[in-house]
Design a protein around this motif. Structure first.
Motif, PDB file in Angstrom:
ATOM      1  N   TYR A 119       0.840  -1.205   0.000  1.00  0.00           N
ATOM      2  CA  TYR A 119       0.000   0.000   0.000  1.00  0.00           C
ATOM      3  C   TYR A 119       0.875   1.255   0.000  1.00  0.00           C
ATOM      4  CZ  TYR A 119      -3.195   3.616   1.663  1.00  0.00           C
ATOM      5  OH  TYR A 119      -3.918   4.775   1.807  1.00  0.00           O
ATOM      6  N   GLN A 141      -6.538  -5.677   3.182  1.00  0.00           N
ATOM      7  CA  GLN A 141      -5.833  -6.910   3.530  1.00  0.00           C
ATOM      8  C   GLN A 141      -4.907  -6.675   4.715  1.00  0.00           C
ATOM      9  OE1 GLN A 141      -5.591  -5.274   0.648  1.00  0.00           O
ATOM     10  NE2 GLN A 141      -5.930  -6.612  -1.084  1.00  0.00           N
ATOM     11  N   ALA A 166     -11.037 -10.177   4.364  1.00  0.00           N
ATOM     12  CA  ALA A 166     -10.207  -9.371   3.461  1.00  0.00           C
ATOM     13  C   ALA A 166     -10.819  -9.280   2.064  1.00  0.00           C
ATOM     14  CB  ALA A 166      -8.800  -9.949   3.375  1.00  0.00           C
ATOM     15  N   SER A 170     -11.752  -5.699   0.581  1.00  0.00           N
ATOM     16  CA  SER A 170     -10.919  -5.266  -0.548  1.00  0.00           C
ATOM     17  C   SER A 170     -11.784  -4.825  -1.715  1.00  0.00           C
ATOM     18  CB  SER A 170      -9.987  -6.393  -0.993  1.00  0.00           C
ATOM     19  OG  SER A 170      -9.072  -6.691   0.015  1.00  0.00           O
ATOM     20  N   ASP A 174     -11.669  -1.128  -3.262  1.00  0.00           N
ATOM     21  CA  ASP A 174     -11.427  -0.910  -4.697  1.00  0.00           C
ATOM     22  C   ASP A 174     -12.539  -0.076  -5.323  1.00  0.00           C
ATOM     23  OD1 ASP A 174      -9.058  -2.310  -4.643  1.00  0.00           O
ATOM     24  OD2 ASP A 174      -9.928  -4.179  -5.399  1.00  0.00           O
TER      25      ASP A 174
END
Length: 194
Positions: A119, A141, A166, A170, A174
């Protein structure tokens, strides 16, 4: 940078499968018992293989926008590759000590740290390209796996199951980042990044 990453990830995946062992010369009931024992090794292999594949995909997506490698990006990249190359070890510990804090705790710490470094790498590349942090998906995550370390203190099994969170988190991260890219953060114009 991509070639080195591809090589490290391929080697890490190969090392994972080398841990799956079946004693030679077994037959009948002994063979069936040994195959039952190998199931946990196969499950840990599949988990880590998928994690490494997802890291590979996310890394390629992050570095495609890198224009140059400055010292900060170099060291973030090195830290990420070190953590990925370490994954076979906590995978083995998870296989052997999945019912104790050590197994899921160590695995969650390594995967969470790798996701956090990835990240930071993505964020650094995006900032260098003039893209705001809101356009980079938050590290779901990293949050899930690092929180699982604390959960493992109470229940190692619950920590392992918590990793499934996760996936939906996620997806949400996104989508939020994609919406920010489409609309622009302030709504005044197009996003800086397609």
């Amino acid at each position: 940078m991509l070639a080195l990453t591809d090589g490290v990830m391929a080697i890490a995946m190969t090392l994972l499968v080398l841990d799956i062992e079946l004693p030679e010369g077994l037959r009948g009931a002994e063979l069936r018992r040994a195959l039952d024992d190998v199931q946990s090794q196969v499950a840990a292999f599949l988990l880590s293989a998928v994690v490494i594949a997802l890291f590979w995909r996310a890394h390629h997506a992050a570095v495609r926008n890198a224009e140059w490698i400055d010292p900060y990006l170099f060291w973030l990249h090195v830290a990420f590759l070190v953590l990925v190359s370490l994954i076979p070890f906590p995978t083995r510990v998870l296989e052997d000590y999945g019912d104790r804090f050590l197994g899921p705790g160590l695995y969650g710490a390594v995967i969470g740290a790798a996701a956090l470094v990835l990240y930071a790498l993505d964020l650094h590349i995006s900032r260098s390209a003039g893209v705001t942090w809101r356009h980079v998906p938050l590290p779901a995550q990293a949050v899930v796996f690092l929180l699982s370390v604390g959960i493992a203190r109470v229940s190692p099994t619950a920590a392992i199951y918590s990793w499934a969170a996760a996936v939906p988190l996620s997806v949400v991260a996104d989508r939020v980042a994609a919406r920010a890219r489409r609309q622009g953060v302030s709504g005044r114009g197009p996003a800086e990044r397609p």
